[in-house]
Design an enzyme around this catalytic site. Structure first.
Site, PDB file in Angstrom:
ATOM      1  N   GLY A  49       0.830  -1.297  -0.137  1.00  0.00           N
ATOM      2  CA  GLY A  49      -0.060  -0.118   0.014  1.00  0.00           C
ATOM      3  C   GLY A  49       0.846   1.154  -0.014  1.00  0.00           C
ATOM      4  N   CYS A  50       1.954   1.238   0.899  1.00  0.00           N
ATOM      5  CA  CYS A  50       2.771   2.339   0.855  1.00  0.00           C
ATOM      6  C   CYS A  50       3.640   2.497  -0.416  1.00  0.00           C
ATOM      7  CB  CYS A  50       3.663   2.277   2.135  1.00  0.00           C
ATOM      8  SG  CYS A  50       2.820   2.127   3.612  1.00  0.00           S
TER       9      CYS A  50
END
Length: 156
Positions: A46-47
């Site tokens: 996600g990051c």
């Protein structure tokens, strides 16, 4: 936990170390708009998605007068690996003691897979040229966030 920031609040100043080892101070960027986004951990799916989206939008954001600072608790060496592995061009800052995360209410209780845990709350704060909060978004999604933020800022 610190109260969440709202539009019109003075953005807490900070000085943090970047992945390149230089110190970056928010108040040194007065006169420019700054997108400060908080993410849990470098090198996670996600990051990476969010950081790549900001990188892909960086030139158009800068053309519209915005700087982008990504802040996580990761050490600068890990941030340097993150930059290298994902080809990132945004400024990555290290907040290992989580003091800046706390000052922005971006660290605290959150739900993770249905459980209440303590950690980084994915958040984005836009600081105007005078150092005031122009946009405050908490619990944002990694995917699609940059596109939504661009719409919110009237850039699309």
């Amino acid at each position: 936990m610190t109260e969440r920031l709202t539009v019109g609040d003075t953005a807490p100043d900070f000085t943090l170390t970047s992945d390149t080892g230089e110190s970056v101070t928010l108040s040194d960027l007065r006169g420019r708009s700054v997108i400060v986004y908080f993410y849990p951990a470098a090198m996670t799916p996600g990051c990476s998605t969010q950081a790549c989206d900001f990188t892909d939008s960086l030139s158009s954001l800068q053309a519209a007068g915005y700087e982008v600072l990504g802040i996580s608790p990761d050490e600068p060496a890990m941030l340097a690996k993150f930059r290298e592995s994902d080809g990132l061009t945004i400024t990555l800052l290290s907040d290992p003691d989580r003091s800046t995360l706390a000052a922005y209410a971006a660290f605290g209780e959150k739900k993770l897979y249905g459980k209440l845990v303590e950690g980084v709350i994915r958040s984005t704060i836009v600081v105007d040229p005078e150092g005031k909060v122009a946009v405050a978004q908490y619990n944002v999604k990694a995917t699609g966030h940059v596109a939504k933020l661009r719409r919110d800022l009237g850039l699309d």
